[in-house]
Scaffold this motif. Structure first.
Motif, PDB file in Angstrom:
ATOM      1  N   GLN A  21       0.835  -1.206   0.000  1.00  5.67           N
ATOM      2  CA  GLN A  21       0.000   0.000   0.000  1.00  5.67           C
ATOM      3  C   GLN A  21       0.871   1.258   0.000  1.00  5.67           C
ATOM      4  OE1 GLN A  21      -3.589   0.400   2.561  1.00  5.67           O
ATOM      5  NE2 GLN A  21      -2.451   2.074   3.530  1.00  5.67           N
ATOM      6  N   PHE A  22       1.879   1.288   0.876  1.00  2.54           N
ATOM      7  CA  PHE A  22       2.777   2.438   0.949  1.00  2.54           C
ATOM      8  C   PHE A  22       3.518   2.620  -0.368  1.00  2.54           C
ATOM      9  CE2 PHE A  22       6.706   4.633   1.703  1.00  2.54           C
ATOM     10  CZ  PHE A  22       6.355   5.650   2.578  1.00  2.54           C
ATOM     11  N   HIS A  23       4.055   1.522  -0.908  1.00  2.00           N
ATOM     12  CA  HIS A  23       4.824   1.579  -2.150  1.00  2.00           C
ATOM     13  C   HIS A  23       3.963   2.052  -3.319  1.00  2.00           C
ATOM     14  CE1 HIS A  23       7.256   0.255  -5.567  1.00  2.00           C
ATOM     15  NE2 HIS A  23       8.279   0.381  -4.747  1.00  2.00           N
ATOM     16  N   ALA A  24       2.736   1.584  -3.392  1.00  4.32           N
ATOM     17  CA  ALA A  24       1.836   2.002  -4.481  1.00  4.32           C
ATOM     18  C   ALA A  24       1.562   3.500  -4.420  1.00  4.32           C
ATOM     19  CB  ALA A  24       0.524   1.223  -4.400  1.00  4.32           C
ATOM     20  N   ARG A  25       1.429   4.026  -3.233  1.00 12.19           N
ATOM     21  CA  ARG A  25       1.132   5.447  -3.060  1.00 12.19           C
ATOM     22  C   ARG A  25       2.372   6.320  -3.229  1.00 12.19           C
ATOM     23  NH1 ARG A  25      -0.441   5.339   1.912  1.00 12.19           N
ATOM     24  NH2 ARG A  25       1.461   6.204   2.772  1.00 12.19           N
ATOM     25  N   GLU A  26       3.510   5.893  -2.654  1.00 14.63           N
ATOM     26  CA  GLU A  26       4.709   6.732  -2.608  1.00 14.63           C
ATOM     27  C   GLU A  26       5.764   6.385  -3.655  1.00 14.63           C
ATOM     28  OE1 GLU A  26       4.812   9.354  -0.634  1.00 14.63           O
ATOM     29  OE2 GLU A  26       2.934   8.844   0.384  1.00 14.63           O
ATOM     30  N   GLY A  27       5.717   5.152  -4.172  1.00 11.69           N
ATOM     31  CA  GLY A  27       6.680   4.737  -5.184  1.00 11.69           C
ATOM     32  C   GLY A  27       8.017   4.284  -4.616  1.00 11.69           C
ATOM     33  N   HIS A  28       8.111   4.101  -3.308  1.00  6.24           N
ATOM     34  CA  HIS A  28       9.357   3.664  -2.670  1.00  6.24           C
ATOM     35  C   HIS A  28       9.050   3.106  -1.284  1.00  6.24           C
ATOM     36  CE1 HIS A  28       9.361   6.992   0.226  1.00  6.24           C
ATOM     37  NE2 HIS A  28       8.877   7.726  -0.768  1.00  6.24           N
ATOM     38  N   LEU A  29      10.080   2.541  -0.662  1.00 10.10           N
ATOM     39  CA  LEU A  29       9.986   2.106   0.726  1.00 10.10           C
ATOM     40  C   LEU A  29      11.121   2.716   1.549  1.00 10.10           C
ATOM     41  CD1 LEU A  29       8.902  -1.654   0.759  1.00 10.10           C
ATOM     42  CD2 LEU A  29       7.665   0.323   1.611  1.00 10.10           C
ATOM     43  N   GLN A  30      11.475   3.938   1.247  1.00  5.05           N
ATOM     44  CA  GLN A  30      12.469   4.667   2.033  1.00  5.05           C
ATOM     45  C   GLN A  30      11.723   5.340   3.169  1.00  5.05           C
ATOM     46  OE1 GLN A  30      15.761   4.397   1.479  1.00  5.05           O
ATOM     47  NE2 GLN A  30      15.128   2.955  -0.087  1.00  5.05           N
ATOM     48  N   LEU A  31      11.599   4.634   4.275  1.00 10.36           N
ATOM     49  CA  LEU A  31      10.766   5.060   5.390  1.00 10.36           C
ATOM     50  C   LEU A  31      11.599   5.577   6.549  1.00 10.36           C
ATOM     51  CD1 LEU A  31       8.912   1.710   5.260  1.00 10.36           C
ATOM     52  CD2 LEU A  31       7.797   3.852   4.770  1.00 10.36           C
ATOM     53  N   SER A  32      11.026   6.484   7.314  1.00  9.36           N
ATOM     54  CA  SER A  32      11.653   6.835   8.584  1.00  9.36           C
ATOM     55  C   SER A  32      11.371   5.697   9.555  1.00  9.36           C
ATOM     56  CB  SER A  32      11.078   8.140   9.128  1.00  9.36           C
ATOM     57  OG  SER A  32       9.775   7.932   9.641  1.00  9.36           O
ATOM     58  N   LYS A  33      12.171   5.611  10.587  1.00  5.50           N
ATOM     59  CA  LYS A  33      12.008   4.546  11.573  1.00  5.50           C
ATOM     60  C   LYS A  33      10.630   4.604  12.236  1.00  5.50           C
ATOM     61  CE  LYS A  33      15.211   2.468  14.666  1.00  5.50           C
ATOM     62  NZ  LYS A  33      16.343   2.665  15.571  1.00  5.50           N
ATOM     63  N   LYS A  34      10.046   5.796  12.308  1.00  6.23           N
ATOM     64  CA  LYS A  34       8.753   5.975  12.975  1.00  6.23           C
ATOM     65  C   LYS A  34       7.552   5.832  12.042  1.00  6.23           C
ATOM     66  CE  LYS A  34      10.669   8.933  16.522  1.00  6.23           C
ATOM     67  NZ  LYS A  34      10.626  10.227  17.184  1.00  6.23           N
ATOM     68  N   ALA A  35       7.785   5.488  10.791  1.00  7.58           N
ATOM     69  CA  ALA A  35       6.692   5.405   9.822  1.00  7.58           C
ATOM     70  C   ALA A  35       5.666   4.354  10.205  1.00  7.58           C
ATOM     71  CB  ALA A  35       7.237   5.100   8.435  1.00  7.58           C
ATOM     72  N   VAL A  36       4.414   4.749  10.117  1.00 12.50           N
ATOM     73  CA  VAL A  36       3.293   3.856  10.404  1.00 12.50           C
ATOM     74  C   VAL A  36       2.349   3.927   9.212  1.00 12.50           C
ATOM     75  CG1 VAL A  36       1.291   3.477  11.901  1.00 12.50           C
ATOM     76  CG2 VAL A  36       3.468   4.205  12.895  1.00 12.50           C
ATOM     77  N   GLU A  37       1.901   2.787   8.755  1.00 11.39           N
ATOM     78  CA  GLU A  37       0.947   2.716   7.652  1.00 11.39           C
ATOM     79  C   GLU A  37      -0.349   2.145   8.203  1.00 11.39           C
ATOM     80  OE1 GLU A  37      -0.040   3.205   3.515  1.00 11.39           O
ATOM     81  OE2 GLU A  37       1.517   4.015   4.802  1.00 11.39           O
ATOM     82  N   ILE A  38      -1.453   2.785   7.890  1.00 14.35           N
ATOM     83  CA  ILE A  38      -2.750   2.320   8.375  1.00 14.35           C
ATOM     84  C   ILE A  38      -3.460   1.564   7.254  1.00 14.35           C
ATOM     85  CG2 ILE A  38      -5.000   3.009   9.289  1.00 14.35           C
ATOM     86  CD1 ILE A  38      -3.534   5.455  10.512  1.00 14.35           C
ATOM     87  N   VAL A  39      -3.825   0.320   7.550  1.00 17.47           N
ATOM     88  CA  VAL A  39      -4.547  -0.537   6.617  1.00 17.47           C
ATOM     89  C   VAL A  39      -5.770  -1.056   7.356  1.00 17.47           C
ATOM     90  CG1 VAL A  39      -4.462  -2.593   5.179  1.00 17.47           C
ATOM     91  CG2 VAL A  39      -2.391  -1.224   5.508  1.00 17.47           C
TER      92      VAL A  39
END
Length: 77
Positions: A22-40
């Motif tokens: 979901q994150f990758h589809a929206r943002e085009g990458h998985l370069q996340l901050s350590k605190k990143a949270v994705e809501i599904v």
């Protein structure tokens, strides 16, 4: 605790399988901050911490596991 039980805290492999696409589809990458949270489906998945830990332990997973994470969009360098 069943695999479908998301009431636990802390990152699990399921977090990446559920939230990373979901994150990758929206943002085009998985370069996340350590605190990143994705809501599904109204459930928080702490994918930033999971990805950070996976990268810091890049030499430890089996080749199959590393390939699986790479296919999900984890960048190792």
């Amino acid at each position: 605790m069943s695999a479908g039980d998301h009431s636990r805290t802390g990152p699990r492999t399921t977090d990446l399988h559920i939230a990373a696409p979901q994150f990758h589809a929206r943002e085009g990458h998985l370069q996340l901050s350590k605190k990143a949270v994705e809501i599904v489906d109204e459930v928080e998945h702490k994918i930033g911490l999971f990805v950070d830990n996976a990268r810091s332990r890049a030499d430890k997973p089996s080749e199959a596991r590393r390939q699986e994470l790479t296919e999900l969009g984890v960048e190792w360098a």
